[in-house]
Write an enzyme that holds these catalytic residues in place. Structure first.
Site, mmCIF file in Angstrom:
data_model
loop_
_atom_site.group_PDB
_atom_site.id
_atom_site.type_symbol
_atom_site.label_atom_id
_atom_site.label_comp_id
_atom_site.label_asym_id
_atom_site.label_seq_id
_atom_site.Cartn_x
_atom_site.Cartn_y
_atom_site.Cartn_z
ATOM 1 N N GLU A 75 0.821 -1.204 0.000
ATOM 2 C CA GLU A 75 0.000 0.000 0.000
ATOM 3 C C GLU A 75 0.860 1.260 0.000
ATOM 4 O OE1 GLU A 75 -0.233 -2.759 1.802
ATOM 5 O OE2 GLU A 75 -2.171 -2.903 2.805
ATOM 6 N N CYS A 115 0.296 1.654 7.113
ATOM 7 C CA CYS A 115 -0.322 1.940 5.815
ATOM 8 C C CYS A 115 -1.593 2.752 5.980
ATOM 9 C CB CYS A 115 -0.608 0.640 5.073
ATOM 10 S SG CYS A 115 0.904 -0.167 4.495
#
Length: 160
Positions: A75, A115
């Site tokens: 991510e 993330c």
């Protein structure tokens, strides 16, 4: 004293076949990115595909390192690359496909805390929600309208 309830809005699709054509195509890009992940230690591969407001798609995958803290999640690879390639453009959606080489993953895996915070930074910066599509190797797909659903008490610029 008062109690407050924080809730998560989530749409659950039985499979990828129920997604719109745009969402299915983005998830397909995330699955393809997952195939090229470098995960020799965990054998847990993740691919991410970021849809930009100009229609471009930027992909990333997890990159492990023998010194574990030195690796990076899919991510963040994708979001940071999107920010570097298209500064000033909004991130519209992120599709995340996760899978293990050692055990079948039939349910979505959500982004880790680092993330979530990184995606929140972009959402906060652009003042526009970033939609998330989450999928395992097969099975259900979760659709979340904003990272704030996964990070309800986010730490942002207003604290600094």
């Amino acid at each position: 004293m008062k109690k407050e309830t924080l809730s998560l809005e989530l749409t659950v699709y039985d499979s990828e076949k129920e997604l719109s054509a745009e969402d299915a195509a983005l998830m397909n890009r995330a699955r393809k990115a997952r195939e090229d992940a470098y995960a020799p230690y965990s054998n847990f591969k993740v691919g991410a595909a970021v849809l930009m407001e100009n229609g471009e798609v930027v992909v990333g995958n997890n990159q492990e390192n023998a010194s574990y803290p030195s690796g990076l999640c899919a991510e963040r690879v994708a979001v940071f690359q999107a920010g570097a390639r298209y500064p000033g453009l909004a991130v519209m959606k992120i599709a995340i496909a996760a899978g293990s080489e050692t055990k079948p993953l039939a349910k979505p895996a959500a982004p880790c805390g680092n993330c979530r915070q990184s995606i929140f930074e972009y959402e906060n910066k652009q003042r526009k929600p970033i939609e998330l599509l989450l999928m395992g190797a097969s099975g259900e797909v979760y659709k979340c309208p904003s990272i704030q659903g996964l990070l309800p008490l986010a730490f942002g610029r207003e604290f600094l």
